[in-house]
Design an enzyme around this catalytic site. Structure first.
Site, mmCIF file in Angstrom:
data_model
loop_
_atom_site.group_PDB
_atom_site.id
_atom_site.type_symbol
_atom_site.label_atom_id
_atom_site.label_comp_id
_atom_site.label_asym_id
_atom_site.label_seq_id
_atom_site.Cartn_x
_atom_site.Cartn_y
_atom_site.Cartn_z
ATOM 1 C CG ASN A 9 -12.949 1.779 2.805
ATOM 2 O OD1 ASN A 9 -14.066 1.751 3.317
ATOM 3 N ND2 ASN A 9 -12.054 2.717 3.081
ATOM 4 C CD1 TRP A 10 -17.860 -1.493 -1.002
ATOM 5 C CD2 TRP A 10 -19.697 -2.096 0.122
ATOM 6 N NE1 TRP A 10 -18.342 -2.648 -1.571
ATOM 7 C CE2 TRP A 10 -19.471 -3.035 -0.895
ATOM 8 C CE3 TRP A 10 -20.793 -2.271 0.973
ATOM 9 C CZ2 TRP A 10 -20.307 -4.137 -1.105
ATOM 10 C CZ3 TRP A 10 -21.626 -3.375 0.779
ATOM 11 C CH2 TRP A 10 -21.382 -4.290 -0.260
ATOM 12 C CE LYS A 11 -12.581 5.379 0.674
ATOM 13 N NZ LYS A 11 -11.732 6.428 0.135
ATOM 14 C CG HIS A 98 -9.299 5.188 5.423
ATOM 15 N ND1 HIS A 98 -9.455 6.462 4.935
ATOM 16 C CD2 HIS A 98 -9.234 4.375 4.339
ATOM 17 C CE1 HIS A 98 -9.496 6.402 3.595
ATOM 18 N NE2 HIS A 98 -9.355 5.143 3.225
ATOM 19 C CD GLU A 100 -11.749 8.586 3.076
ATOM 20 O OE1 GLU A 100 -12.616 7.800 3.494
ATOM 21 O OE2 GLU A 100 -11.333 8.581 1.896
ATOM 22 C CD GLU A 170 -6.061 3.254 1.681
ATOM 23 O OE1 GLU A 170 -6.660 2.646 0.791
ATOM 24 O OE2 GLU A 170 -6.639 3.948 2.530
ATOM 25 N N GLY A 176 -9.048 8.650 -3.971
ATOM 26 C CA GLY A 176 -10.208 9.287 -4.579
ATOM 27 C C GLY A 176 -9.870 10.401 -5.556
ATOM 28 C CB SER A 216 -6.550 6.342 -7.763
ATOM 29 O OG SER A 216 -7.142 7.504 -7.203
ATOM 30 N N GLY A 237 -11.219 1.654 -2.943
ATOM 31 C CA GLY A 237 -12.364 2.489 -2.598
ATOM 32 C C GLY A 237 -13.385 2.488 -3.725
ATOM 33 N N GLY A 238 -13.343 3.509 -4.557
ATOM 34 C CA GLY A 238 -14.342 3.711 -5.607
ATOM 35 C C GLY A 238 -14.611 2.473 -6.451
HETATM 36 P P1 13P Z 1 -10.031 5.062 -3.901
HETATM 37 O O1 13P Z 1 -9.764 3.690 -4.434
HETATM 38 O O2 13P Z 1 -11.415 5.554 -4.195
HETATM 39 O O3 13P Z 1 -8.958 6.038 -4.281
HETATM 40 O O4 13P Z 1 -9.982 4.941 -2.291
HETATM 41 C C1 13P Z 1 -8.909 4.288 -1.718
HETATM 42 C C2 13P Z 1 -9.204 4.110 -0.284
HETATM 43 O O5 13P Z 1 -9.288 5.067 0.479
HETATM 44 C C3 13P Z 1 -9.443 2.744 0.207
HETATM 45 O O6 13P Z 1 -9.438 2.693 1.582
#
Ligand code: 13P
Length: 254
Positions: A9-11, A98, A100, A170, A176, A216, A237-238
């Site tokens: 997920n590149w956000k 998600h 967010e 999640e 994050g 994470s 994510g990251g």
């Molecule tokens: P991180 O891997 O950066 O914690 O993010 C997870 C995420 O929100 C994937 O959708």
């Protein structure tokens, strides 16, 4: 055997050229790593999707997805993107729910139920995200929160529709933050989710449902997480913004 998926997920990261460059690197690195029932998915911003789909042609273990889609089919919703538009690019997946989006855009379980219906109607596979906040975990309400997210968000589907979903657990407190759920904490929730699916749709559907862990997840902790019986991969994510890290997570299954 249910599908094993590592989804990035590149956000809201990477401009157009940066996204194409990273995806090209990822394809080159994962093309020989994703095998059998495995799939690597990148969920990019909308602007990249069509070009990524073109780059992914010929690699049947690499797929592309969006990070959101509107609940209505079309119309006067300035600035929004429909499921049909996403599908027309060749994308296969869409992340829905998600945390967010729930937190910053006020997406409720009821809205997400509509988004899920519209995505499925347009032949996109939702990666449906659920998970509790730190306060909810500390108040020991995390099982209730997750059950409510399942019941109100996706348990209105019939079994055929449900079979098209991927679920991602999640925990919000792990996203994050660098704090990963322990493999035991994650497994406990994944097992709970699978039991709830079995109670609603039967064991066969539950056994076939891919349930990803996100929060994470990185090349160091992926192996232990993915070794759990009810964890079928990750939503990353990251670490999906670095080709080496993402590939190393994909390789965890080999
Ligand atoms: P991180 O891997 O950066 O914690 O993010 C997870 C995420 O929100 C994937 O959708």
């Amino acid at each position: 055997m249910r599908k094993k998926i590592v989804a990035g997920n590149w956000k809201m990261n990477l401009d157009y050229n940066e996204g194409l460059a990273l995806f090209s690197e990822i394809i080159n690195m994962v093309k020989d790593e994703a095998t059998g029932t495995q799939e690597a998915v990148i969920c990019s911003p909308f602007i990249h999707i069509h070009s990524l789909v073109q780059l992914a042609k010929g690699y049947n273990k690499v797929a592309v997805g969006a990070q959101n889609a509107h609940q209505e089919e079309k119309g006067a919703y300035t600035g929004e993107i429909s499921a049909k538009m996403i599908k027309s690019t060749g994308a296969a997946y869409v992340i829905l729910g998600h945390s967010e989006r729930r937190q910053y855009f006020g997406e409720t379980n009821a809205l997400l139920a509509k988004k899920t219906d519209t995505a499925l109607k347009n032949d996109l596979r939702p990666i449906f995200c659920i998970g509790e906040t730190l306060q909810e975990r500390e108040a020991n309400t995390h099982f209730d929160v997750i059950k409510t997210q399942l019941v109100e968000g996706i348990f209105h589907l019939d079994a055929d529709q449900f079979a098209k979903l991927v679920i991602a657990y999640e925990p919000v407190w792990a996203i994050g933050t660098g704090v990963t759920a322990t493999s035991a904490q994650a497994q406990e929730i994944h097992e709970f989710i699978r039991k709830e699916i079995a109670a609603k749709y039967g064991q066969e559907v539950a056994d076939a449902t891919t349930i990803l862990y996100g929060g994470s997840c990185n090349p160091t902790n992926a192996a232990e997480l993915f070794a759990q019986p009810d964890i079928d991969g990750g939503l990353i994510g990251g670490a999906s913004l670095k080709s080496r890290d993402f590939t190393d997570i994909v390789k965890t299954f080999n």
